[in-house]
Write an enzyme that holds these catalytic residues in place. Structure first.
Site, mmCIF file in Angstrom:
data_model
loop_
_atom_site.group_PDB
_atom_site.id
_atom_site.type_symbol
_atom_site.label_atom_id
_atom_site.label_comp_id
_atom_site.label_asym_id
_atom_site.label_seq_id
_atom_site.Cartn_x
_atom_site.Cartn_y
_atom_site.Cartn_z
ATOM 1 C CE LYS A 19 -29.570 59.075 -12.102
ATOM 2 N NZ LYS A 19 -29.879 58.523 -13.421
HETATM 3 N N1 PPE Z 1 -30.162 60.611 -18.923
HETATM 4 C C1 PPE Z 1 -30.893 59.916 -18.027
HETATM 5 C C2 PPE Z 1 -32.361 60.053 -18.040
HETATM 6 C C3 PPE Z 1 -30.238 59.084 -17.112
HETATM 7 O O1 PPE Z 1 -30.954 58.404 -16.230
HETATM 8 C C4 PPE Z 1 -28.843 58.964 -17.162
HETATM 9 C C5 PPE Z 1 -28.136 58.064 -16.211
HETATM 10 C C6 PPE Z 1 -28.135 59.717 -18.121
HETATM 11 C C7 PPE Z 1 -28.837 60.542 -18.989
HETATM 12 C C8 PPE Z 1 -26.634 59.690 -18.213
HETATM 13 O O2 PPE Z 1 -26.060 60.324 -17.115
HETATM 14 P P1 PPE Z 1 -24.617 59.946 -16.554
HETATM 15 O O3 PPE Z 1 -24.736 58.589 -15.935
HETATM 16 O O4 PPE Z 1 -24.316 61.008 -15.589
HETATM 17 O O5 PPE Z 1 -23.707 59.930 -17.715
HETATM 18 N N2 PPE Z 1 -28.808 56.855 -15.940
HETATM 19 C C9 PPE Z 1 -28.439 56.045 -14.798
HETATM 20 C C10 PPE Z 1 -29.522 55.040 -14.469
HETATM 21 C C11 PPE Z 1 -29.696 53.907 -15.396
HETATM 22 C C12 PPE Z 1 -30.632 52.870 -14.839
HETATM 23 O O6 PPE Z 1 -31.027 52.016 -15.597
HETATM 24 O O7 PPE Z 1 -30.971 52.879 -13.671
HETATM 25 C C13 PPE Z 1 -27.088 55.382 -14.985
HETATM 26 O O8 PPE Z 1 -26.570 55.323 -16.093
HETATM 27 O O9 PPE Z 1 -26.544 54.922 -13.984
#
Ligand code: PPE
Length: 308
Positions: free
Chosen positions: A160
């Site tokens: 991330k």
């Molecule tokens: N893909 C991406 C690219 C991503 O950033 C997230 C989380 C996910 C999938 C889902 O991952 P998980 O949260 O482990 O289920 N995105 C984070 C950031 C969002 C933001 O706007 O900032 C979040 O959901 O916290």
């Protein structure tokens, strides 16, 4: 979405006042994007506020940093303890969103990052439904983006990484400006990858299918993995399969998953209704069970909750 300030932010080992959590304009990450973050939620449960899958998030934060070769001067245990401190001291008893960030601070300029100081912050504030209450209940309108996800040799998609989100931001702006709620991104090979900040599932013939994170160049979502467990426990088969846009257009149901977004039904993709355009029965069952799990109403998922 606006931030509602709270009292304290954890910065490099101490809790400081919200307004004092600032950094120099010549901080390295601000210029080059080498840094990593997490998004975590805490929910109100019958026995007090609890953080959902805290350890898994902090382990992923350190994995993101490993890829970037950033040495984080705190252990997973220390980061978990700091997180519960932040939630407790800010009295976020009704739940909150938590944002840990590892960034390279002030010290050096130039692309080589490894001589810059490593700073770590953890902030938390109350945050509502990321894609809106209406979207959570009735489904969101999705558009396949003209921007592709990163090629794995241009940006590591399992990290991330702060700078990696420029790609998500371009796609999000394109979708919102065109009147949609959120974008679906294809990988460089044209297969479905993920959304700008969420993973994606479809339901086909009663079975759940999601793109395989590594091959699809998607983040390995912690919500995604929670949904796999919940779906299996509810008796549904779940598979990771390469998907094309046709698979979305012809899905019986579809939904997206993420910490911020939670579990959101997809009403349409590129103006083609998913099913009849309303949240499907399996999506609703999974969404309901997820909200029960995070709020401590499903004893079999207690181990996912860290009491504050
Ligand atoms: N893909 C991406 C690219 C991503 O950033 C997230 C989380 C996910 C999938 C889902 O991952 P998980 O949260 O482990 O289920 N995105 C984070 C950031 C969002 C933001 O706007 O900032 C979040 O959901 O916290």
């Amino acid at each position: 979405m606006p931030i509602s300030p709270t009292k304290k932010i954890w910065m490099d080992g101490s809790l400081i006042n919200w307004e004092d959590a600032t950094t120099h304009v010549l901080s390295h990450t601000l210029h080059y994007g080498t840094g990593a973050f997490e998004g975590i939620r805490a929910y109100k449960t019958p026995s007090g506020v609890a953080v959902f899958r805290l350890r898994e998030h902090m382990e992923r934060l350190l994995r993101s940093c490993k890829i970037l070769m950033i040495d984080v001067p705190f252990s997973v245990d220390q980061l978990c303890e700091a997180t519960t401190d932040v939630v407790r001291v800010n009295e976020l008893d009704d739940g909150c969103y938590i944002r840990p960030l590892v960034y390279l601070g002030y010290g050096e300029m130039g692309i080589f990052p490894l001589n810059s100081p490593v700073n770590v912050v953890i902030a938390a504030w109350p945050w509502g439904a990321y894609l809106g209450d209406e979207g959570l209940e009735n489904g969101v309108r999705m558009k396949i983006s003209s921007w592709s996800r990163h090629h794995p040799n241009s940006m590591p998609t399992a990290s991330k990484t702060v700078g990696g989100y420029v790609n998500s931001s371009l796609a999000k702006v394109e979708a919102v400006k065109a009147g949609y709620d959120e974008a679906i991104m294809l990988g460089p090979d044209g297969h479905i990858s993920e959304c700008t900040g969420e993973n994606l599932f479809i339901v086909r013939d009663g079975k759940l299918v999601s793109p395989p994170p590594s091959e699809a160049g998607a983040l390995r979502g912690i919500t995604q993995s929670s949904i796999v467990k919940i779906a299996n426990d509810l008796g549904y088969e779940v598979g990771f399969e390469t998907m094309r846009r046709d698979d979305l257009y012809l899905a019986d149901e579809a939904f997206l998953t993420g910490t911020a977004a939670e579990v959101v039904p997809i009403g349409s993709v590129d103006d083609r209704l998913v099913g009849d355009g309303k949240p499907g029965p399996i999506t609703k069952e999974i969404q309901t069970t997820y909200f029960q799990a995070v709020r401590g109403a499903r004893p079999q998922y207690e181990s996912w909750l860290t009491k504050v």
